[in-house]
Design a protein around this motif. Structure first.
Motif, short mmCIF file in Angstrom:
data_model
loop_
_atom_site.label_atom_id
_atom_site.label_comp_id
_atom_site.label_asym_id
_atom_site.label_seq_id
_atom_site.Cartn_x
_atom_site.Cartn_y
_atom_site.Cartn_z
N GLY A 64 0.75 -1.24 0.00
CA GLY A 64 0.00 0.00 0.00
C GLY A 64 0.78 1.30 0.00
N ARG A 65 2.10 1.26 -0.16
CA ARG A 65 2.86 2.51 -0.23
C ARG A 65 2.61 3.16 -1.59
NH1 ARG A 65 8.40 -0.52 1.16
NH2 ARG A 65 7.50 -1.71 -0.57
N PRO A 66 2.84 4.48 -1.69
CA PRO A 66 2.58 5.15 -2.98
C PRO A 66 3.26 4.46 -4.16
CG PRO A 66 2.96 6.79 -1.30
CD PRO A 66 3.23 5.45 -0.65
N LYS A 67 4.53 4.06 -4.00
CA LYS A 67 5.22 3.41 -5.12
C LYS A 67 4.61 2.05 -5.43
CE LYS A 67 8.89 1.33 -2.28
NZ LYS A 67 10.36 1.26 -2.03
N ASP A 68 4.14 1.35 -4.42
CA ASP A 68 3.53 0.03 -4.65
C ASP A 68 2.21 0.15 -5.39
OD1 ASP A 68 5.46 -1.69 -3.28
OD2 ASP A 68 4.82 -0.63 -1.48
N LEU A 69 1.39 1.10 -4.98
CA LEU A 69 0.09 1.27 -5.64
C LEU A 69 0.28 1.74 -7.08
CD1 LEU A 69 -1.91 2.92 -2.72
CD2 LEU A 69 -1.91 0.52 -3.45
N ARG A 70 1.25 2.64 -7.29
CA ARG A 70 1.52 3.12 -8.65
C ARG A 70 2.00 1.98 -9.54
NH1 ARG A 70 5.26 6.54 -7.28
NH2 ARG A 70 7.08 5.28 -7.84
N ARG A 71 2.88 1.17 -9.02
CA ARG A 71 3.43 0.07 -9.81
C ARG A 71 2.40 -1.04 -10.01
NH1 ARG A 71 9.29 0.07 -6.66
NH2 ARG A 71 10.15 1.91 -7.73
N ALA A 72 1.53 -1.23 -9.04
CA ALA A 72 0.44 -2.21 -9.21
C ALA A 72 -0.49 -1.76 -10.33
CB ALA A 72 -0.33 -2.38 -7.91
N ASP A 73 -0.82 -0.47 -10.35
CA ASP A 73 -1.69 0.05 -11.41
C ASP A 73 -1.02 -0.09 -12.78
OD1 ASP A 73 -3.64 0.74 -9.60
OD2 ASP A 73 -3.06 2.85 -9.47
N GLU A 74 0.28 0.16 -12.83
CA GLU A 74 1.01 0.03 -14.09
C GLU A 74 0.94 -1.39 -14.62
OE1 GLU A 74 5.58 0.68 -15.79
OE2 GLU A 74 5.21 0.06 -13.71
N LEU A 75 1.22 -2.36 -13.75
CA LEU A 75 1.19 -3.76 -14.18
C LEU A 75 -0.22 -4.20 -14.53
CD1 LEU A 75 3.65 -5.51 -11.70
CD2 LEU A 75 4.02 -5.01 -14.11
N ASP A 76 -1.19 -3.73 -13.75
CA ASP A 76 -2.58 -4.11 -14.00
C ASP A 76 -3.05 -3.61 -15.36
OD1 ASP A 76 -4.87 -5.47 -13.15
OD2 ASP A 76 -5.79 -3.63 -12.43
N SER A 77 -2.68 -2.36 -15.67
CA SER A 77 -3.15 -1.77 -16.94
C SER A 77 -2.44 -2.33 -18.15
CB SER A 77 -2.95 -0.25 -16.90
OG SER A 77 -1.57 0.08 -16.82
N SER A 78 -1.25 -2.94 -17.95
CA SER A 78 -0.50 -3.47 -19.08
C SER A 78 -0.64 -4.99 -19.21
CB SER A 78 0.99 -3.12 -18.93
OG SER A 78 1.55 -3.75 -17.78
N ALA A 79 -1.47 -5.61 -18.38
CA ALA A 79 -1.65 -7.05 -18.45
C ALA A 79 -2.21 -7.42 -19.83
CB ALA A 79 -2.60 -7.53 -17.35
N PRO A 80 -1.77 -8.54 -20.40
CA PRO A 80 -2.20 -8.93 -21.75
C PRO A 80 -3.71 -8.97 -21.94
CG PRO A 80 -0.39 -10.31 -21.03
CD PRO A 80 -0.79 -9.48 -19.84
#
Length: 206
Positions: A186-202
């Protein structure tokens, strides 16, 4: 055939070293990383090269899985990092191989207070151990570390494997599990990176 995730990681590590070489040292280690910027803003980025340790893990048959932003990069994240985080099952029978890998690259171990520990299998049985080596430092964790509602042993079972030159095998956490781990932290970098991976999932593209 060289697996693309490892080529992504090599390229990212090279960019990290280039970026860090153009700035003064910060005096900060990976444990001092900002919750937004991450370890790319620490001295961990200087000379960052996770491959000597990854190769040592493979060579010694250590049952460790890459987590954190190195795994994120292997899944396609564009953000750089200066540390290497590992997860293993914490079973005493598997500790000697892990300890041998750390010793072979000259790594130093410490507990969560920064007190140095002997590079002995028993030292690795703690929920989390910090390590520093010439190419990369980070955390080495077990399922005993509090992970909220995550079933960490199942995450280990679902890890995927990338294969590189010379038969190098690197196990790393699956994309979906990494997203879950990010959101749990839940840290800012974790949430940002989770969103990045989620949006780029195949299955979410085009």
């Amino acid at each position: 055939m060289i697996d693309e995730p490892l080529e992504r990681l090599r390229a990212a590590a090279r960019r990290t070293r280039e970026l860090a070489s153009n700035r003064a040292g910060t005096g900060l280690g990976h444990e001092d990383a900002d919750d937004d910027v991450g370890t790319i803003g620490t001295d961990g980025a200087l000379g960052f090269d996770p491959f000597p340790l990854l190769e040592a893990l493979h060579r010694n048959g250590a049952r460790a899985v890459v987590i954190g932003q190195v795994a994120g990069i292997m899944h396609g994240s564009a953000e750089l990092t200066g540390d290497l985080d590992l997860l293993w099952d914490g079973e005493p029978a598997h500790a000697p191989a892990l300890a041998a890998a750390f010793v072979s690259v000259g790594a130093r171990l410490a507990d969560e207070t920064g007190t140095f520990l002997p590079a002995h299998p028993d030292a690795l049985l703690r929920p989390k151990v910090r390590f520093t080596s010439p190419g990369a430092g980070g955390d080495c964790c077990t399922p005993a570390l509090p992970w909220g509602d995550l079933r960490v042993r199942e995450i280990l079972d679902r890890a995927v494997t990338a294969v590189g030159p010379g038969g190098l095998e690197v196990r790393y956490v699956s994309r979906d599990d990494l997203i879950r781990m990010r959101r749990a932290l839940g840290r800012p970098k974790d949430l940002r990176r989770a969103d990045e991976l989620d949006s780029s999932a195949p299955d979410r593209r085009g």
